[in-house]
Motif scaffolding. Structure first.
Motif, PDB file in Angstrom:
ATOM      1  N   TYR A 250       6.356  59.870  28.941  1.00  0.00           N
ATOM      2  CA  TYR A 250       5.595  58.979  28.061  1.00  0.00           C
ATOM      3  C   TYR A 250       6.289  57.628  27.972  1.00  0.00           C
ATOM      4  O   TYR A 250       7.517  57.548  27.839  1.00  0.00           O
ATOM      5  CB  TYR A 250       5.486  59.575  26.654  1.00  0.00           C
ATOM      6  CG  TYR A 250       4.630  60.806  26.572  1.00  0.00           C
ATOM      7  CD1 TYR A 250       3.256  60.703  26.389  1.00  0.00           C
ATOM      8  CD2 TYR A 250       5.198  62.087  26.684  1.00  0.00           C
ATOM      9  CE1 TYR A 250       2.461  61.843  26.318  1.00  0.00           C
ATOM     10  CE2 TYR A 250       4.417  63.219  26.613  1.00  0.00           C
ATOM     11  CZ  TYR A 250       3.041  63.088  26.421  1.00  0.00           C
ATOM     12  OH  TYR A 250       2.267  64.218  26.353  1.00  0.00           O
ATOM     13  N   LEU A 251       5.466  56.592  28.010  1.00  0.00           N
ATOM     14  CA  LEU A 251       5.937  55.240  27.775  1.00  0.00           C
ATOM     15  C   LEU A 251       5.095  54.724  26.614  1.00  0.00           C
ATOM     16  O   LEU A 251       3.878  54.548  26.744  1.00  0.00           O
ATOM     17  CB  LEU A 251       5.725  54.386  29.029  1.00  0.00           C
ATOM     18  CG  LEU A 251       6.737  53.272  29.295  1.00  0.00           C
ATOM     19  CD1 LEU A 251       6.597  52.744  30.705  1.00  0.00           C
ATOM     20  CD2 LEU A 251       6.577  52.147  28.293  1.00  0.00           C
ATOM     21  N   CYS A 252       5.719  54.517  25.447  1.00  0.00           N
ATOM     22  CA  CYS A 252       4.994  54.344  24.196  1.00  0.00           C
ATOM     23  C   CYS A 252       5.393  53.071  23.463  1.00  0.00           C
ATOM     24  O   CYS A 252       6.509  52.555  23.625  1.00  0.00           O
ATOM     25  CB  CYS A 252       5.268  55.519  23.241  1.00  0.00           C
ATOM     26  SG  CYS A 252       4.931  57.150  23.904  1.00  0.00           S
TER      27      CYS A 252
ATOM     28  N   ALA B 160       9.096  52.009  33.742  1.00  0.00           N
ATOM     29  CA  ALA B 160       8.422  52.938  34.656  1.00  0.00           C
ATOM     30  C   ALA B 160       9.255  53.167  35.914  1.00  0.00           C
ATOM     31  O   ALA B 160       9.364  54.303  36.406  1.00  0.00           O
ATOM     32  CB  ALA B 160       7.040  52.405  35.016  1.00  0.00           C
ATOM     33  N   ARG B 161       9.842  52.095  36.434  1.00  0.00           N
ATOM     34  CA  ARG B 161      10.720  52.250  37.609  1.00  0.00           C
ATOM     35  C   ARG B 161      11.896  53.162  37.275  1.00  0.00           C
ATOM     36  O   ARG B 161      12.327  53.983  38.106  1.00  0.00           O
ATOM     37  CB  ARG B 161      11.240  50.895  38.062  1.00  0.00           C
ATOM     38  CG  ARG B 161      10.235  50.046  38.829  1.00  0.00           C
ATOM     39  CD  ARG B 161      10.969  48.917  39.529  1.00  0.00           C
ATOM     40  NE  ARG B 161      10.072  47.927  40.100  1.00  0.00           N
ATOM     41  CZ  ARG B 161       9.753  46.782  39.509  1.00  0.00           C
ATOM     42  NH1 ARG B 161      10.254  46.483  38.320  1.00  0.00           N
ATOM     43  NH2 ARG B 161       8.938  45.924  40.100  1.00  0.00           N
ATOM     44  N   GLY B 162      12.427  53.019  36.065  1.00  0.00           N
ATOM     45  CA  GLY B 162      13.539  53.874  35.659  1.00  0.00           C
ATOM     46  C   GLY B 162      13.140  55.341  35.615  1.00  0.00           C
ATOM     47  O   GLY B 162      13.922  56.221  36.016  1.00  0.00           O
ATOM     48  N   ILE B 163      11.918  55.609  35.141  1.00  0.00           N
ATOM     49  CA  ILE B 163      11.434  56.991  35.112  1.00  0.00           C
ATOM     50  C   ILE B 163      11.309  57.542  36.533  1.00  0.00           C
ATOM     51  O   ILE B 163      11.697  58.683  36.811  1.00  0.00           O
ATOM     52  CB  ILE B 163      10.087  57.055  34.365  1.00  0.00           C
ATOM     53  CG1 ILE B 163      10.315  56.798  32.867  1.00  0.00           C
ATOM     54  CG2 ILE B 163       9.393  58.403  34.583  1.00  0.00           C
ATOM     55  CD1 ILE B 163       9.045  56.599  32.071  1.00  0.00           C
ATOM     56  N   VAL B 164      10.795  56.729  37.443  1.00  0.00           N
ATOM     57  CA  VAL B 164      10.664  57.160  38.838  1.00  0.00           C
ATOM     58  C   VAL B 164      12.041  57.386  39.458  1.00  0.00           C
ATOM     59  O   VAL B 164      12.266  58.378  40.172  1.00  0.00           O
ATOM     60  CB  VAL B 164       9.856  56.126  39.644  1.00  0.00           C
ATOM     61  CG1 VAL B 164       9.930  56.419  41.142  1.00  0.00           C
ATOM     62  CG2 VAL B 164       8.406  56.107  39.179  1.00  0.00           C
ATOM     63  N   ASP B 165      12.973  56.479  39.190  1.00  0.00           N
ATOM     64  CA  ASP B 165      14.320  56.629  39.758  1.00  0.00           C
ATOM     65  C   ASP B 165      14.983  57.921  39.284  1.00  0.00           C
ATOM     66  O   ASP B 165      15.672  58.597  40.059  1.00  0.00           O
ATOM     67  CB  ASP B 165      15.196  55.433  39.372  1.00  0.00           C
ATOM     68  CG  ASP B 165      14.784  54.149  40.077  1.00  0.00           C
ATOM     69  OD1 ASP B 165      14.043  54.240  41.078  1.00  0.00           O
ATOM     70  OD2 ASP B 165      15.185  53.065  39.609  1.00  0.00           O
ATOM     71  N   ARG B 166      14.775  58.266  38.010  1.00  0.00           N
ATOM     72  CA  ARG B 166      15.450  59.453  37.457  1.00  0.00           C
ATOM     73  C   ARG B 166      14.713  60.752  37.746  1.00  0.00           C
ATOM     74  O   ARG B 166      15.340  61.800  37.928  1.00  0.00           O
ATOM     75  CB  ARG B 166      15.601  59.303  35.941  1.00  0.00           C
ATOM     76  CG  ARG B 166      16.582  58.219  35.518  1.00  0.00           C
ATOM     77  CD  ARG B 166      16.907  58.307  34.033  1.00  0.00           C
ATOM     78  NE  ARG B 166      15.712  58.251  33.202  1.00  0.00           N
ATOM     79  CZ  ARG B 166      15.130  57.115  32.801  1.00  0.00           C
ATOM     80  NH1 ARG B 166      15.636  55.955  33.199  1.00  0.00           N
ATOM     81  NH2 ARG B 166      14.073  57.144  32.029  1.00  0.00           N
ATOM     82  N   HIS B 167      13.377  60.690  37.790  1.00  0.00           N
ATOM     83  CA  HIS B 167      12.606  61.936  37.817  1.00  0.00           C
ATOM     84  C   HIS B 167      11.694  62.087  39.027  1.00  0.00           C
ATOM     85  O   HIS B 167      11.036  63.124  39.173  1.00  0.00           O
ATOM     86  CB  HIS B 167      11.770  62.053  36.535  1.00  0.00           C
ATOM     87  CG  HIS B 167      12.583  61.996  35.278  1.00  0.00           C
ATOM     88  ND1 HIS B 167      13.391  63.033  34.863  1.00  0.00           N
ATOM     89  CD2 HIS B 167      12.716  61.004  34.338  1.00  0.00           C
ATOM     90  CE1 HIS B 167      13.979  62.697  33.709  1.00  0.00           C
ATOM     91  NE2 HIS B 167      13.594  61.477  33.383  1.00  0.00           N
ATOM     92  N   GLY B 168      11.625  61.073  39.871  1.00  0.00           N
ATOM     93  CA  GLY B 168      10.825  61.203  41.079  1.00  0.00           C
ATOM     94  C   GLY B 168       9.499  60.472  41.014  1.00  0.00           C
ATOM     95  O   GLY B 168       9.085  59.978  39.963  1.00  0.00           O
ATOM     96  N   PRO B 169       8.783  60.386  42.166  1.00  0.00           N
ATOM     97  CA  PRO B 169       7.526  59.632  42.240  1.00  0.00           C
ATOM     98  C   PRO B 169       6.460  60.186  41.298  1.00  0.00           C
ATOM     99  O   PRO B 169       6.440  61.379  40.984  1.00  0.00           O
ATOM    100  CB  PRO B 169       7.107  59.802  43.704  1.00  0.00           C
ATOM    101  CG  PRO B 169       8.349  60.201  44.421  1.00  0.00           C
ATOM    102  CD  PRO B 169       9.180  60.980  43.450  1.00  0.00           C
ATOM    103  N   LEU B 170       5.567  59.306  40.899  1.00  0.00           N
ATOM    104  CA  LEU B 170       4.475  59.682  40.010  1.00  0.00           C
ATOM    105  C   LEU B 170       3.237  60.083  40.812  1.00  0.00           C
ATOM    106  O   LEU B 170       2.954  59.520  41.879  1.00  0.00           O
ATOM    107  CB  LEU B 170       4.110  58.512  39.085  1.00  0.00           C
ATOM    108  CG  LEU B 170       5.189  58.072  38.099  1.00  0.00           C
ATOM    109  CD1 LEU B 170       4.794  56.755  37.443  1.00  0.00           C
ATOM    110  CD2 LEU B 170       5.422  59.144  37.041  1.00  0.00           C
ATOM    111  N   ASP B 171       2.479  61.022  40.245  1.00  0.00           N
ATOM    112  CA  ASP B 171       1.202  61.417  40.835  1.00  0.00           C
ATOM    113  C   ASP B 171       0.018  60.751  40.128  1.00  0.00           C
ATOM    114  O   ASP B 171      -1.013  60.485  40.752  1.00  0.00           O
ATOM    115  CB  ASP B 171       1.030  62.935  40.778  1.00  0.00           C
ATOM    116  CG  ASP B 171       2.072  63.655  41.605  1.00  0.00           C
ATOM    117  OD1 ASP B 171       2.112  63.423  42.829  1.00  0.00           O
ATOM    118  OD2 ASP B 171       2.858  64.445  41.032  1.00  0.00           O
TER     119      ASP B 171
END
Length: 432
Positions: free
Chosen positions: A38-40, A72-83
């Motif tokens: 979540y990005l809130c 959002a880039r940080g979330i991808v870097d830590r947890h992987g690509p988004l679907d």
């Protein structure tokens, strides 16, 4: 990587809804199978289940696109690509589109969203499809606005091209008031002719280019009236034939805008027909590719048994939600908003509950005694919010009249004091 991470989808949700909206992402998305980040906004963080989330990031302003992109880039870097990227609030649709393009995620891109956000582009496309729209002109050039007003006559309406919730709208009634309005630059605005006639809010769901669900609500006044300080009422239309016409009309308008699968909120005027065509008596105002605001999500859940926020989420995820159209012979819904007092900031001294006195009203939300109202509440922090259900829209309209006659809120001006909102939520009461 865990089995959950290997088999489930990776979903990013942009959220600014607090708990009062009733948006339940844990019911919409299986957080045990999918990884949900979540990005809130600060208020939106209170509306999500942090324990079920992969992560919750908070940003001061969800409209701050560079800050959102960095998180959002940080979330991808830590947890992987988004679907998938999910956004349900209108102004967040553009941010979500930017993220999809930036991060290579399927779903609507900026050009797709622009067609349902930019009021000039929107009306051009709808008019090209053969539907009637108000005459309009880009307001960047003051001389052009003056010529337009002279041609169509007063009043005219000035509004942001990408506005929402009637924010920033001006009703200009004379050449003198137009000159006052044009004294300041009006970047990214549009000037429209004023259309007089019954106005309808039309909520629905289009899937694969076909409208599957639709309900029309007749406005007792307009969003512009509310922005100018009047109450705002909306009641279900007791007109199955109108809803039949609006179903086809909505398909034409949404197809012109490239919208094939989405929840939508359409605003349209019903006026005297100008020709023999089925849609000649309808004038398009605007449409949004999201659920209606104010009390409409509650009305749809409580009266019609369909959570449009859930439907919007599932369509964004590429799923096929269960859709049961409302029974035309079933209950009708409606709501009333009363604006904040005319002098602001002000302090609420007392309110009067009418829940026990109006049988058709099933819920009311009143400001707390001691709350400071400062004119920024929009459709949420108001002088009173009321929800109704009955056998017909006519009965709801009568009930709204009783509430308006008996409504009372006592207040006092707040002078020479900083505006500080009292902690705590508004009083929300529902009939069992």
């Amino acid at each position: 990587m865990s089995e959950r991470a290997a088999t489930g989808r990776h979903i990013l949700v942009l959220n600014r809804f607090d708990r009062s909206v009733g948006c339940d992402y844990t019911a919409y998305i299986d957080h045990g199978t999918d990884r949900v980040a979540y990005l809130c906004s600060a208020a939106g963080a209170d509306g999500v289940d942090a324990a079920a989330a992969e992560t919750v990031a908070v940003v001061d302003d969800l409209a701050d696109r560079p800050a959102v992109a960095e998180l959002a880039r940080g979330i991808v870097d830590r947890h992987g690509p988004l679907d998938r990227v999910v956004a349900l609030f209108e102004r967040d649709l553009e941010v979500a589109a930017d993220l999809r393009e930036l991060l290579g995620v399927p779903g609507p891109r900026p050009d797709d969203v622009a067609r349902v956000r930019d009021k000039v582009t929107m009306k051009q496309l709808v008019a090209a499809a053969g539907l009637r729209v108000p005459r309009f002109v880009d307001a960047d050039d003051p001389a052009q606005v003056r010529r337009f007003a002279a041609e169509v006559g007063f009043p005219v309406v000035l509004k942001p091209r990408d506005g929402s919730g009637s924010q920033g709208i001006c009703l200009v009634n004379s050449p003198a008031s137009l000159e006052e309005t044009l004294a300041a630059p009006l970047p990214n605005h549009v000037c429209e002719e004023y259309v007089s006639g019954p106005m309808y809010q039309v909520d629905g769901v289009i899937q694969d280019g076909r409208v599957r669900v639709l309900r029309a609500f007749r406005l007792l006044n307009t969003c512009l009236d509310y922005a100018l300080g009047d109450s705002f009422g909306s009641v279900a239309a007791d007109d199955p034939e109108l809803e039949r016409r609006l179903t086809g009309y909505s398909e034409v308008a949404l197809t012109a805008l490239g919208v094939r699968s989405s929840v939508f909120h359409l605003e349209v005027f019903a006026v005297d027909p100008t020709g023999p065509g089925e849609y000649d008596g309808l004038v398009f105002l605007e449409v949004a590719a999201r659920a209606g605001g104010a009390e409409l999500p509650h009305i749809w859940r409580d009266v019609y048994g369909l959570d449009l926020l859930e439907v919007a989420t599932r369509l964004t995820l590429g799923e096929s939600p269960d859709l049961t159209p409302p029974d035309p012979a079933g209950e009708a819904g409606g709501y009333l908003l009363i604006p904040e007092p005319p002098v602001r900031p002000c302090r609420v001294l007392s309110t009067r509950s009418l829940l026990a006195e109006v049988p058709e009203m099933y819920a009311e939300v009143l400001p707390e005694v001691g709350a400071i109202l400062n004119g920024t509440g929009g459709a949420k922090e108001t002088g009173g919010r009321y929800r109704f259900r009955a056998g017909s829209g006519r009965r709801i309209e009568e009930a709204i009249g009783r509430v308006l006659a008996e409504y009372r809120l006592d207040w006092e001006p707040v002078e020479d004091r900083p505006v500080v909102r009292v902690a705590g939520r508004a009083q929300s009461v529902a009939r069992p």
